[in-house]
Design a protein around this motif. Structure first.
Motif, PDB file in Angstrom:
ATOM      1  N   PRO A 325     -22.786  28.327  12.070  1.00 51.78           N
ATOM      2  CA  PRO A 325     -23.250  29.683  13.162  1.00 51.78           C
ATOM      3  C   PRO A 325     -24.376  29.106  13.808  1.00 51.78           C
ATOM      4  O   PRO A 325     -24.500  29.493  15.071  1.00 51.78           O
ATOM      5  CB  PRO A 325     -23.218  30.791  12.151  1.00 51.78           C
ATOM      6  N   VAL A 326     -25.535  28.912  13.194  1.00 50.49           N
ATOM      7  CA  VAL A 326     -26.725  28.570  13.774  1.00 50.49           C
ATOM      8  C   VAL A 326     -26.576  27.613  14.859  1.00 50.49           C
ATOM      9  O   VAL A 326     -26.959  27.705  15.853  1.00 50.49           O
ATOM     10  CB  VAL A 326     -27.964  28.208  12.797  1.00 50.49           C
ATOM     11  N   ILE A 327     -25.779  26.471  14.416  1.00 50.07           N
ATOM     12  CA  ILE A 327     -25.892  25.234  15.413  1.00 50.07           C
ATOM     13  C   ILE A 327     -24.912  25.547  16.398  1.00 50.07           C
ATOM     14  O   ILE A 327     -25.071  24.941  17.687  1.00 50.07           O
ATOM     15  CB  ILE A 327     -25.259  23.932  14.421  1.00 50.07           C
ATOM     16  N   ASN A 328     -24.075  26.488  16.064  1.00 47.31           N
ATOM     17  CA  ASN A 328     -23.043  26.836  17.304  1.00 47.31           C
ATOM     18  C   ASN A 328     -23.820  27.590  18.502  1.00 47.31           C
ATOM     19  O   ASN A 328     -23.762  27.481  19.567  1.00 47.31           O
ATOM     20  CB  ASN A 328     -21.845  27.797  16.827  1.00 47.31           C
ATOM     21  N   VAL A 329     -24.760  28.292  17.843  1.00 48.62           N
ATOM     22  CA  VAL A 329     -25.596  29.079  18.944  1.00 48.62           C
ATOM     23  C   VAL A 329     -26.655  28.195  19.629  1.00 48.62           C
ATOM     24  O   VAL A 329     -26.727  28.441  20.661  1.00 48.62           O
ATOM     25  CB  VAL A 329     -26.495  30.302  18.107  1.00 48.62           C
ATOM     26  N   LEU A 330     -27.113  27.383  18.919  1.00 48.46           N
ATOM     27  CA  LEU A 330     -28.130  26.390  19.432  1.00 48.46           C
ATOM     28  C   LEU A 330     -27.483  25.607  20.402  1.00 48.46           C
ATOM     29  O   LEU A 330     -27.918  24.792  21.352  1.00 48.46           O
ATOM     30  CB  LEU A 330     -28.812  25.618  18.442  1.00 48.46           C
ATOM     31  N   GLY A 331     -26.119  25.107  20.132  1.00 53.16           N
ATOM     32  CA  GLY A 331     -25.154  24.606  21.130  1.00 53.16           C
ATOM     33  C   GLY A 331     -25.520  22.870  20.952  1.00 53.16           C
ATOM     34  O   GLY A 331     -25.592  22.268  22.222  1.00 53.16           O
ATOM     35  N   HIS A 332     -26.317  22.214  20.068  1.00 50.76           N
ATOM     36  CA  HIS A 332     -26.657  20.813  19.915  1.00 50.76           C
ATOM     37  C   HIS A 332     -25.219  20.134  19.846  1.00 50.76           C
ATOM     38  O   HIS A 332     -24.862  20.162  19.003  1.00 50.76           O
ATOM     39  CB  HIS A 332     -27.564  20.612  18.930  1.00 50.76           C
ATOM     40  N   THR A 333     -25.137  19.536  20.738  1.00 53.67           N
ATOM     41  CA  THR A 333     -24.018  18.291  20.832  1.00 53.67           C
ATOM     42  C   THR A 333     -23.655  17.727  19.615  1.00 53.67           C
ATOM     43  O   THR A 333     -22.779  17.434  19.147  1.00 53.67           O
ATOM     44  CB  THR A 333     -23.695  17.823  22.084  1.00 53.67           C
ATOM     45  N   SER A 334     -24.859  16.869  19.377  1.00 49.20           N
ATOM     46  CA  SER A 334     -24.893  15.851  18.232  1.00 49.20           C
ATOM     47  C   SER A 334     -24.661  16.547  16.885  1.00 49.20           C
ATOM     48  O   SER A 334     -23.681  16.190  16.181  1.00 49.20           O
ATOM     49  CB  SER A 334     -26.251  15.091  18.408  1.00 49.20           C
ATOM     50  N   MET A 335     -25.331  17.641  16.743  1.00 51.96           N
ATOM     51  CA  MET A 335     -25.114  18.350  15.523  1.00 51.96           C
ATOM     52  C   MET A 335     -23.838  19.053  15.363  1.00 51.96           C
ATOM     53  O   MET A 335     -23.114  18.887  14.168  1.00 51.96           O
ATOM     54  CB  MET A 335     -26.163  19.375  15.324  1.00 51.96           C
ATOM     55  N   LEU A 336     -23.296  19.294  16.445  1.00 53.65           N
ATOM     56  CA  LEU A 336     -21.696  19.882  16.429  1.00 53.65           C
ATOM     57  C   LEU A 336     -20.856  18.997  16.156  1.00 53.65           C
ATOM     58  O   LEU A 336     -19.975  19.110  15.203  1.00 53.65           O
ATOM     59  CB  LEU A 336     -21.449  20.477  17.757  1.00 53.65           C
ATOM     60  N   VAL A 337     -21.128  17.517  16.409  1.00 50.06           N
ATOM     61  CA  VAL A 337     -20.123  16.378  16.116  1.00 50.06           C
ATOM     62  C   VAL A 337     -20.561  16.060  14.723  1.00 50.06           C
ATOM     63  O   VAL A 337     -19.515  15.560  14.149  1.00 50.06           O
ATOM     64  CB  VAL A 337     -20.504  15.120  17.194  1.00 50.06           C
ATOM     65  N   HIS A 338     -21.620  16.092  14.369  1.00 48.60           N
ATOM     66  CA  HIS A 338     -22.058  15.602  12.815  1.00 48.60           C
ATOM     67  C   HIS A 338     -21.309  16.645  11.910  1.00 48.60           C
ATOM     68  O   HIS A 338     -20.614  16.099  10.939  1.00 48.60           O
ATOM     69  CB  HIS A 338     -23.508  15.793  12.608  1.00 48.60           C
ATOM     70  N   LEU A 339     -21.445  17.805  12.307  1.00 43.58           N
ATOM     71  CA  LEU A 339     -20.424  18.989  11.405  1.00 43.58           C
ATOM     72  C   LEU A 339     -19.355  18.688  11.554  1.00 43.58           C
ATOM     73  O   LEU A 339     -18.363  18.834  10.614  1.00 43.58           O
ATOM     74  CB  LEU A 339     -20.961  20.333  12.078  1.00 43.58           C
ATOM     75  N   ALA A 340     -18.297  18.483  12.577  1.00 45.27           N
ATOM     76  CA  ALA A 340     -17.101  18.142  12.641  1.00 45.27           C
ATOM     77  C   ALA A 340     -16.733  17.047  11.826  1.00 45.27           C
ATOM     78  O   ALA A 340     -15.607  17.140  11.214  1.00 45.27           O
ATOM     79  CB  ALA A 340     -16.614  17.957  14.189  1.00 45.27           C
ATOM     80  N   VAL A 341     -17.502  15.983  11.783  1.00 46.61           N
ATOM     81  CA  VAL A 341     -17.059  14.771  11.034  1.00 46.61           C
ATOM     82  C   VAL A 341     -17.201  15.332   9.640  1.00 46.61           C
ATOM     83  O   VAL A 341     -16.263  14.856   8.826  1.00 46.61           O
ATOM     84  CB  VAL A 341     -17.815  13.594  11.382  1.00 46.61           C
ATOM     85  N   LEU A 342     -18.237  15.883   9.098  1.00 44.46           N
ATOM     86  CA  LEU A 342     -18.170  16.398   7.755  1.00 44.46           C
ATOM     87  C   LEU A 342     -17.003  17.108   7.339  1.00 44.46           C
ATOM     88  O   LEU A 342     -16.581  17.032   6.030  1.00 44.46           O
ATOM     89  CB  LEU A 342     -19.601  16.893   7.466  1.00 44.46           C
ATOM     90  N   GLU A 343     -16.834  18.309   8.337  1.00 48.63           N
ATOM     91  CA  GLU A 343     -15.760  18.972   7.762  1.00 48.63           C
ATOM     92  C   GLU A 343     -14.468  18.599   7.865  1.00 48.63           C
ATOM     93  O   GLU A 343     -13.763  18.751   6.832  1.00 48.63           O
ATOM     94  CB  GLU A 343     -16.003  19.986   8.872  1.00 48.63           C
TER      95      GLU A 343
END
Length: 433
Positions: A325-343
């Motif tokens: 939720p925090v990374i979604n709000v911040l909208g950092h592309t790299s971190m969102l991709v990192h999260l998607a791969v881990l998930e």
């Protein structure tokens, strides 16, 4: 009498900057900021009415803006277009006032105005004898350009500072510029330059008594070693770096040092040590002070737990649930991709194949960001997802993309991983050749 261009425009700009006004503020309700810009650049000649309005807002007489007054009043002179021949001390005070005003503008979020003020100092006093002040001007302007996405301009300023005799007369200044050049390179796909400048910064900082400076430089070097595959060298620096950490070091620096040391272990398959150091990084952070750093630390610790032991998957899932939720709000592309791969990998291990594929597709669709080597490693892990899902055709294409990006970014270590795993896939007879 109409104003004569372009002396009039230069004078208006200098007085506006000295007053700390933006172009919009000077324009007022009758004009536009773009029109003021055209006047300042000499592309438009204002009417007498406009010239009078500008003079009033600048606090000078209309006559003082006319062509015979082409110089700008020095610090302490009255706003009548005359100069009383300021001394070197007066000149220095004037430069410092503009520099401090620019820093206040930056702190208040008006970085464009800050950059304009700093640029005006260099335009007017680039050859001044006050080298220490001008050094700080260029340093501040480089940081502002980077934050505004003007990476090439920032890099040019920093390279000029790196080669400057004034910089090289001080190990502290040279280390500071080299470290920032390393960070700029690593964040924008320049892994080779990042490693080179990080090594220079560490070499300068490590022998000094300034522990905080050595920690900053060491953190950048560990990061560069991790991505470039210098495992042994990076581990030596990481161990020396962690040994320097104490409560005397500000918590953001302590957390960053543990995080980069852990990422080195993560990228070189020492997962237990990575978990230990990621946990240490998380311990340093107060989420009330830096929610972004806290969310990233939760994410990285979740990766380590996923890789250390399958029995820790539930903990990893909980951490991802807190961080997303925090990374979604911040909208950092790299971190969102990192999260998607881990998930995706967590879902795969739980047998949730549709969700795993959804996350893999999201990673591919997200595109790239400036840190090319980092994008390549993410694609490598995404290719592994497709391969595990049995989609060898897609895995083949993503492996190739990962190898190309890693090579482009200078991450030869991970480029070799990608090509080797692709060769194994093709050798199994299930790839598309």
């Amino acid at each position: 009498m109409l104003a004569t261009q372009p002396a009039f425009g230069r004078r208006v700009r200098a007085l506006r900057l000295r007053a700390g006004m933006s172009q919009a503020a000077l324009a007022g309700p009758e004009l536009s900021a773009s029109y003021v810009s055209l006047i300042e650049s000499g592309k438009r000649e204002p009417s007498p009415e406009v010239a009078t309005a500008l003079a009033e807002r600048l606090g000078v007489t209309p006559e003082s803006l006319q062509s015979e007054y082409t110089d700008v009043p020095e610090h302490g002179a009255e706003g009548n277009g005359t100069s009383n021949g300021s001394t070197g001390a007066d000149e220095r005070i004037g430069l410092m006032e503009l520099l401090l005003r620019a820093r206040r503008e930056e702190e208040e979020g008006t970085s464009d105005m800050a950059a304009e003020l700093l640029t005006s100092i260099l335009d007017r006093d680039g050859g001044s004898s006050h080298r220490d002040v001008l050094w700080e001007v260029r340093w501040s302007l480089a940081r502002i350009h980077e934050s505004n996405g003007r990476v090439d301009e920032s890099r040019l300023l920093l390279r000029r500072l790196l080669d400057d005799d004034y910089t090289r007369s001080s190990a502290e200044r040279l280390e500071r510029v080299a470290r920032h050049l390393a960070e700029l390179s690593l964040n924008n796909g320049g892994l080779v330059d990042g490693l080179r400048f990080a090594h220079l910064a560490w070499t300068l900082a490590e022998p000094r008594q300034d522990t905080a400076g050595a920690v900053r430089a060491g953190t950048v070097l560990v990061n560069a070693c991790a991505w470039s595959g210098h495992e042994r060298w990076g581990r030596e620096v990481a161990d020396a770096l962690v040994a320097r950490l104490s409560d005397k070091i500000p918590w953001p620096q302590r957390s960053a040092a543990y995080r980069e040391s852990a990422r080195l272990c993560l990228l070189t398959d020492d997962y237990p040590q990575a978990r230990t150091w990621f946990a240490k990084a998380l311990e340093q952070i107060d989420p009330r002070k830096d929610i972004n750093a806290w969310a990233e630390a939760e994410y990285y610790l979740a990766i380590a737990e996923f890789l250390v032991d399958q029995d820790l998957d539930d903990q990893a899932v909980e951490r991802v649930g807190r961080a997303r939720p925090v990374i979604n709000v911040l909208g950092h592309t790299s971190m969102l991709v990192h999260l998607a791969v881990l998930e995706g990998h967590l879902a795969l291990r739980r047998g949730e194949y549709d969700r795993a594929r959804l996350m893999a597709d999201a990673s591919v669709a997200a595109g790239s960001w400036p840190a090319t080597h980092e994008v390549g490693v993410n694609q490598l892990w995404t290719a592994r997802l497709y391969r595990a899902l049995g989609d060898t055709a897609t895995a083949t294409g993503v492996y190739r993309r990962a190898a190309e990006l890693c090579e482009q970014g200078g991450a030869a270590y991970f480029c070799a991983y990608a090509w080797r795993e692709l060769a194994e896939l093709l050798a199994s007879g299930s790839g598309d050749g």
